[in-house]
Design a protein around this motif. Structure first.
Motif, PDB file in Angstrom:
ATOM      1  N   ASN A  38      -6.518   3.106   9.399  1.00  0.00           N
ATOM      2  CA  ASN A  38      -6.937   4.473   9.059  1.00  0.00           C
ATOM      3  C   ASN A  38      -7.276   4.620   7.581  1.00  0.00           C
ATOM      4  O   ASN A  38      -7.910   5.605   7.193  1.00  0.00           O
ATOM      5  N   TYR A  39      -6.870   3.664   6.758  1.00  0.00           N
ATOM      6  CA  TYR A  39      -7.013   3.825   5.313  1.00  0.00           C
ATOM      7  C   TYR A  39      -7.872   2.729   4.676  1.00  0.00           C
ATOM      8  O   TYR A  39      -7.896   2.598   3.463  1.00  0.00           O
ATOM      9  N   THR A  40      -8.611   1.979   5.512  1.00  0.00           N
ATOM     10  CA  THR A  40      -9.432   0.899   4.968  1.00  0.00           C
ATOM     11  C   THR A  40     -10.564   1.425   4.098  1.00  0.00           C
ATOM     12  O   THR A  40     -11.076   0.698   3.240  1.00  0.00           O
ATOM     13  N   HIS A  41     -10.995   2.676   4.312  1.00  0.00           N
ATOM     14  CA  HIS A  41     -12.093   3.240   3.533  1.00  0.00           C
ATOM     15  C   HIS A  41     -11.632   3.859   2.222  1.00  0.00           C
ATOM     16  O   HIS A  41     -12.449   4.363   1.454  1.00  0.00           O
ATOM     17  N   LEU A  42     -10.344   3.872   1.971  1.00  0.00           N
ATOM     18  CA  LEU A  42      -9.816   4.492   0.762  1.00  0.00           C
ATOM     19  C   LEU A  42      -9.470   3.427  -0.271  1.00  0.00           C
ATOM     20  O   LEU A  42      -9.017   2.331   0.074  1.00  0.00           O
ATOM     21  N   ASP A  43      -9.672   3.788  -1.519  1.00  0.00           N
ATOM     22  CA  ASP A  43      -9.505   2.831  -2.610  1.00  0.00           C
ATOM     23  C   ASP A  43      -8.165   3.041  -3.296  1.00  0.00           C
ATOM     24  O   ASP A  43      -8.061   3.741  -4.301  1.00  0.00           O
ATOM     25  N   PHE A  44      -7.098   2.458  -2.734  1.00  0.00           N
ATOM     26  CA  PHE A  44      -5.799   2.449  -3.400  1.00  0.00           C
ATOM     27  C   PHE A  44      -5.044   1.210  -2.945  1.00  0.00           C
ATOM     28  O   PHE A  44      -5.302   0.662  -1.864  1.00  0.00           O
ATOM     29  N   PRO A  45      -4.106   0.724  -3.779  1.00  0.00           N
ATOM     30  CA  PRO A  45      -3.385  -0.506  -3.432  1.00  0.00           C
ATOM     31  C   PRO A  45      -2.475  -0.312  -2.222  1.00  0.00           C
ATOM     32  O   PRO A  45      -1.883   0.762  -2.027  1.00  0.00           O
ATOM     33  N   VAL A  46      -2.363  -1.348  -1.410  1.00  0.00           N
ATOM     34  CA  VAL A  46      -1.442  -1.378  -0.274  1.00  0.00           C
ATOM     35  C   VAL A  46      -0.550  -2.601  -0.427  1.00  0.00           C
ATOM     36  O   VAL A  46      -1.043  -3.730  -0.533  1.00  0.00           O
ATOM     37  N   ILE A  47       0.757  -2.379  -0.483  1.00  0.00           N
ATOM     38  CA  ILE A  47       1.742  -3.454  -0.608  1.00  0.00           C
ATOM     39  C   ILE A  47       2.494  -3.553   0.716  1.00  0.00           C
ATOM     40  O   ILE A  47       2.982  -2.539   1.235  1.00  0.00           O
TER      41      ILE A  47
END
Length: 371
Positions: free
Chosen positions: A176-185
């Motif tokens: 759901n968040y692949t289009h958003l530009d923020f880090p994922v840990i």
């Protein structure tokens, strides 16, 4: 015989003394030119703990009480404040908090989407780490979306931390968040049986965390103030302990109810270990609900950058809700411009724009966490 009044003068008038004193009231306030600046690190029952002369040889912790004229002004972890009186930091001393200095950012929430009263969470944060578990408790895209909206609205950069990724693959909800530009840990639990303080290993890191996740998150935190936000039981305090060397109480999830155990009772700012000056982490209590009553609908839409371009074809005055006629977002998503999860993202946006507080309350009840 009636008393004559035609001969009265001012000497016949009696003035009752003011029970609160005779000193005239004034709007003038002391300038407090001698005040020192402190960073609030925690608030507990009307007492404010501040660090004064930070990163100097005279650094100390000062306990303060808020001045009467500030009673209606919330003071939260992360605030810079002006302190007067006894600012020595010696035991059994109490300073006076006389001013809240200008804030660069303020993370806020409301109890639900209809509550007009906003609640300050933390001040002057640069980043927000939204912490969710891949399972136990299950991740809620609604909560993540609300936290992202609040972060973008406050001008705070978001980071998503997913724990317990070895229990369940988080790929489906992360799509759901692949289009958003923020880090994922992504963090994987090293010892599923370990829990709480007993899970801490000899090197000071919790056995429940993998070192790659700790190092990956640490790389984003140097020189910044970061707030950790999430439901109880997802591992906020465990990660904070690993990053700071603190020993915040930690807890797992009830095996019967699947609900997180509440361990942190108040927000607390802690220094990031072995990091540049100004590196702070603020651990917050488990969030039960995250209302957005204080956020304008247009600002909510801007928090969905994968969808907002679709509103260019909307008619004037379009509310972009599920009942909107000829909303450009429908064609935008149908055309694949928002990616394979566009429909789910649009549904999430519309839940926020036309939020039903009963749905949020039900979600909070299922999670069993507290605010």
């Amino acid at each position: 015989m009636p008393r004559r009044t035609d001969s009265w003068d001012e000497s016949d008038v009696r003035i009752r003394p003011n029970k609160k004193g005779t000193r005239p009231r004034t709007k003038d306030r002391p300038s407090h030119d001698d005040a020192v600046t402190g960073r609030i690190i925690t608030v507990d029952r009307g007492r404010y703990t501040a660090v004064v002369d930070e990163d100097s040889g005279d650094e100390r912790t000062v306990i303060a009480a808020r001045a009467r004229e500030l009673r209606r002004n919330p003071v939260v972890a992360g605030d810079f404040v002006s302190l007067v009186g006894d600012v020595s930091g010696d035991p059994n001393t109490l300073a006076r908090l006389v001013k809240i200095q200008d804030r660069t950012t303020l993370l806020r929430r409301s109890a639900d989407d209809t509550d007009p009263i906003e609640r300050a969470v933390v001040a002057n944060a640069d980043q927000l780490v939204v912490v969710v578990a891949a399972a136990n408790p299950e991740p809620r895209t609604g909560f993540i979306d609300r936290a992202l909206v609040a972060a973008y609205d406050a001008g705070i950069e978001p980071i998503l931390l997913v724990t317990k990724a070895d229990v369940k693959d988080p790929g489906e909800f992360l799509a759901n968040y692949t289009h958003l530009d923020f880090p994922v840990i992504i963090s994987r639990t090293a010892d599923l049986e370990a829990s709480g303080i007993d899970a801490r290993s000899d090197d000071g890191l919790s056995a429940r965390l993998d070192s790659d996740a700790v190092a990956g998150l640490r790389a984003h935190l140097g020189g910044k103030v970061t707030v950790m936000l999430g439901h109880s039981g997802v591992g906020k305090s465990t990660m904070v302990n690993a990053l700071t060397g603190a020993e915040r109480a930690t807890g797992g999830v009830n095996a019967v109810t699947g609900r997180g155990r509440h361990t942190s009772s108040s927000a607390l700012a802690l220094r990031l270990a072995d990091a540049p000056p100004g590196s702070w982490i603020i651990d917050t209590p488990g969030i039960r609900s995250f209302g957005l009553a204080h956020v304008d609908p247009d600002r909510i839409l801007r928090s969905f950058p994968d969808l907002s371009p679709g509103t260019d074809d909307c008619e004037r005055g379009c509310k972009h809700t599920a009942t909107a006629v000829n909303c450009g977002l429908d064609a935008w998503v149908a055309g694949g411009h928002a990616g394979p999860t566009g429909e789910a993202r649009l549904a999430s946006l519309r839940r926020l724009l036309g939020a039903d507080p009963r749905m949020e309350a039900q979600e909070a009840k299922e999670l069993g966490t507290i605010s």
